[in-house]
Design an enzyme around this catalytic site. Structure first.
Site, PDB file in Angstrom:
ATOM      1  N   PRO A   9      22.807  30.401  40.744  1.00 23.45           N
ATOM      2  CA  PRO A   9      22.316  30.166  39.389  1.00 23.45           C
ATOM      3  C   PRO A   9      23.398  29.762  38.394  1.00 23.45           C
ATOM      4  O   PRO A   9      24.508  30.284  38.412  1.00 23.45           O
ATOM      5  CB  PRO A   9      21.680  31.501  38.990  1.00 23.45           C
ATOM      6  CG  PRO A   9      22.221  32.502  39.926  1.00 23.45           C
ATOM      7  CD  PRO A   9      22.564  31.781  41.187  1.00 23.45           C
ATOM      8  N   ASN A  10      23.014  28.813  37.570  1.00 26.15           N
ATOM      9  CA  ASN A  10      23.798  28.296  36.448  1.00 26.15           C
ATOM     10  C   ASN A  10      24.981  27.432  36.857  1.00 26.15           C
ATOM     11  O   ASN A  10      25.636  26.839  36.004  1.00 26.15           O
ATOM     12  CB  ASN A  10      24.255  29.427  35.517  1.00 26.15           C
ATOM     13  CG  ASN A  10      23.080  30.187  34.962  1.00 26.15           C
ATOM     14  OD1 ASN A  10      22.143  29.588  34.447  1.00 26.15           O
ATOM     15  ND2 ASN A  10      23.103  31.499  35.091  1.00 26.15           N
ATOM     16  N   ARG A  17      28.971  24.220  30.677  1.00 22.42           N
ATOM     17  CA  ARG A  17      28.946  25.584  30.139  1.00 22.42           C
ATOM     18  C   ARG A  17      30.307  26.267  30.239  1.00 22.42           C
ATOM     19  O   ARG A  17      31.043  26.072  31.187  1.00 22.42           O
ATOM     20  CB  ARG A  17      27.894  26.426  30.871  1.00 22.42           C
ATOM     21  CG  ARG A  17      28.314  26.843  32.274  1.00 22.42           C
ATOM     22  CD  ARG A  17      27.261  27.676  32.984  1.00 22.42           C
ATOM     23  NE  ARG A  17      27.478  29.086  32.815  1.00 22.42           N
ATOM     24  CZ  ARG A  17      27.665  29.938  33.826  1.00 22.42           C
ATOM     25  NH1 ARG A  17      27.651  29.530  35.073  1.00 22.42           N
ATOM     26  NH2 ARG A  17      27.855  31.209  33.576  1.00 22.42           N
ATOM     27  N   TYR A  22      35.059  27.996  33.410  1.00 25.30           N
ATOM     28  CA  TYR A  22      34.662  27.224  34.597  1.00 25.30           C
ATOM     29  C   TYR A  22      35.226  25.808  34.643  1.00 25.30           C
ATOM     30  O   TYR A  22      34.995  25.088  35.617  1.00 25.30           O
ATOM     31  CB  TYR A  22      33.136  27.171  34.683  1.00 25.30           C
ATOM     32  CG  TYR A  22      32.518  28.535  34.814  1.00 25.30           C
ATOM     33  CD1 TYR A  22      32.634  29.259  35.993  1.00 25.30           C
ATOM     34  CD2 TYR A  22      31.839  29.120  33.750  1.00 25.30           C
ATOM     35  CE1 TYR A  22      32.085  30.520  36.112  1.00 25.30           C
ATOM     36  CE2 TYR A  22      31.286  30.384  33.863  1.00 25.30           C
ATOM     37  CZ  TYR A  22      31.412  31.078  35.045  1.00 25.30           C
ATOM     38  OH  TYR A  22      30.875  32.335  35.162  1.00 25.30           O
ATOM     39  N   ASN A  71      28.813  30.374  46.654  1.00 25.16           N
ATOM     40  CA  ASN A  71      29.047  30.935  45.327  1.00 25.16           C
ATOM     41  C   ASN A  71      27.667  31.316  44.811  1.00 25.16           C
ATOM     42  O   ASN A  71      26.931  30.476  44.314  1.00 25.16           O
ATOM     43  CB  ASN A  71      29.723  29.927  44.396  1.00 25.16           C
ATOM     44  CG  ASN A  71      30.065  30.530  43.056  1.00 25.16           C
ATOM     45  OD1 ASN A  71      29.505  31.547  42.654  1.00 25.16           O
ATOM     46  ND2 ASN A  71      30.968  29.893  42.340  1.00 25.16           N
ATOM     47  N   ALA A  74      25.687  35.039  39.679  1.00 25.37           N
ATOM     48  CA  ALA A  74      25.335  36.411  39.303  1.00 25.37           C
ATOM     49  C   ALA A  74      24.602  37.163  40.411  1.00 25.37           C
ATOM     50  O   ALA A  74      24.642  38.398  40.446  1.00 25.37           O
ATOM     51  CB  ALA A  74      24.484  36.401  38.034  1.00 25.37           C
ATOM     52  N   HIS A  77      26.268  40.052  42.480  1.00 20.13           N
ATOM     53  CA  HIS A  77      26.366  41.435  42.011  1.00 20.13           C
ATOM     54  C   HIS A  77      25.044  42.186  42.096  1.00 20.13           C
ATOM     55  O   HIS A  77      25.003  43.382  41.807  1.00 20.13           O
ATOM     56  CB  HIS A  77      26.888  41.446  40.573  1.00 20.13           C
ATOM     57  CG  HIS A  77      27.991  40.470  40.361  1.00 20.13           C
ATOM     58  ND1 HIS A  77      29.237  40.608  40.941  1.00 20.13           N
ATOM     59  CD2 HIS A  77      28.026  39.299  39.678  1.00 20.13           C
ATOM     60  CE1 HIS A  77      29.988  39.564  40.599  1.00 20.13           C
ATOM     61  NE2 HIS A  77      29.268  38.763  39.837  1.00 20.13           N
ATOM     62  N   GLU A  95      32.529  33.887  50.674  1.00 18.57           N
ATOM     63  CA  GLU A  95      32.091  34.049  49.283  1.00 18.57           C
ATOM     64  C   GLU A  95      33.178  33.496  48.370  1.00 18.57           C
ATOM     65  O   GLU A  95      34.357  33.814  48.549  1.00 18.57           O
ATOM     66  CB  GLU A  95      31.877  35.533  48.995  1.00 18.57           C
ATOM     67  CG  GLU A  95      31.496  35.854  47.577  1.00 18.57           C
ATOM     68  CD  GLU A  95      31.395  37.357  47.327  1.00 18.57           C
ATOM     69  OE1 GLU A  95      31.759  37.766  46.214  1.00 18.57           O
ATOM     70  OE2 GLU A  95      30.961  38.115  48.218  1.00 18.57           O
ATOM     71  N   HIS A  97      34.314  32.398  44.165  1.00 17.73           N
ATOM     72  CA  HIS A  97      34.102  32.471  42.717  1.00 17.73           C
ATOM     73  C   HIS A  97      35.150  31.594  42.054  1.00 17.73           C
ATOM     74  O   HIS A  97      36.319  31.607  42.442  1.00 17.73           O
ATOM     75  CB  HIS A  97      34.214  33.904  42.212  1.00 17.73           C
ATOM     76  CG  HIS A  97      33.222  34.807  42.856  1.00 17.73           C
ATOM     77  ND1 HIS A  97      31.895  34.815  42.505  1.00 17.73           N
ATOM     78  CD2 HIS A  97      33.362  35.683  43.877  1.00 17.73           C
ATOM     79  CE1 HIS A  97      31.264  35.675  43.276  1.00 17.73           C
ATOM     80  NE2 HIS A  97      32.121  36.214  44.119  1.00 17.73           N
ATOM     81  N   SER A  99      36.027  31.781  38.796  1.00 22.19           N
ATOM     82  CA  SER A  99      36.848  32.636  37.932  1.00 22.19           C
ATOM     83  C   SER A  99      37.332  33.853  38.715  1.00 22.19           C
ATOM     84  O   SER A  99      36.818  34.180  39.782  1.00 22.19           O
ATOM     85  CB  SER A  99      36.035  33.101  36.721  1.00 22.19           C
ATOM     86  OG  SER A  99      35.006  33.984  37.123  1.00 22.19           O
ATOM     87  N   ARG A 104      37.118  39.997  34.467  1.00 24.88           N
ATOM     88  CA  ARG A 104      35.934  39.832  33.617  1.00 24.88           C
ATOM     89  C   ARG A 104      35.201  41.167  33.483  1.00 24.88           C
ATOM     90  O   ARG A 104      35.756  42.226  33.747  1.00 24.88           O
ATOM     91  CB  ARG A 104      35.055  38.731  34.199  1.00 24.88           C
ATOM     92  CG  ARG A 104      35.809  37.378  34.215  1.00 24.88           C
ATOM     93  CD  ARG A 104      34.994  36.249  34.685  1.00 24.88           C
ATOM     94  NE  ARG A 104      33.883  36.011  33.749  1.00 24.88           N
ATOM     95  CZ  ARG A 104      32.854  35.239  34.039  1.00 24.88           C
ATOM     96  NH1 ARG A 104      32.767  34.637  35.212  1.00 24.88           N
ATOM     97  NH2 ARG A 104      31.887  35.059  33.154  1.00 24.88           N
TER      98      ARG A 104
END
Length: 139
Positions: A9-10, A17, A22, A71, A74, A77, A95, A97, A99, A104
């Site tokens: 997502p996103n 964004r 990112y 990736n 969200a 988590h 996996e 990411h 960032s 964070r």
């Protein structure tokens, strides 16, 4: 060698964004660079904002591809369902990411998926994907 990249997502908004987190490149632009860097690999890309569609893609390629770079955004988590999908397939999953999730918010410090993955790469920007591919092609 077939490698599937799956973004959650996103991540369709990369380059638009939160550029300070990112970056300002779209994933499609970066994908072209990856494919050029690894001409002997078949690197395919899939993105969905829908948890079930990500699971369906894992099931689709998880018995025939040599590697998956995931990736999950969200969902990393929160998704027991994606963790179970990874556990249920044969293809190794890395996996990733963009960032450094450990710099964070606290809720981002725990991955529901990591224990079912070959490894986790975080914090190297889009280069996290290249590092994941490298880990899959090294025998």
């Amino acid at each position: 060698m077939n490698i599937q990249i799956i973004n959650g997502p996103n991540l369709n908004l990369l380059g638009i964004r939160e550029k300070s987190i990112y970056g300002d490149s779209s994933f499609e632009t970066y994908l072209t660079e990856l494919q050029g860097r690894y001409p002997n690999l078949n690197i395919t890309y899939y993105q969905s904002n829908v948890e079930g569609e990500i699971i369906n893609k894992l099931h689709e390629v998880g018995f025939s591809y040599e590697g998956i770079v995931l990736n999950a955004g969200a969902y990393t988590h929160t998704s027991v369902a994606i963790a179970d999908a990874i556990a249920g397939i044969n293809t190794p999953v890395v996996e990733v990411h963009i960032s450094n999730v450990y710099k964070r918010e606290e809720f981002r410090h725990h991955s529901m998926l990591a224990s079912n993955c070959k490894g986790v790469i975080a914090g190297f920007g889009l280069d996290s994907y290249r590092l994941a591919i490298e880990s899959l092609i090294v025998k």
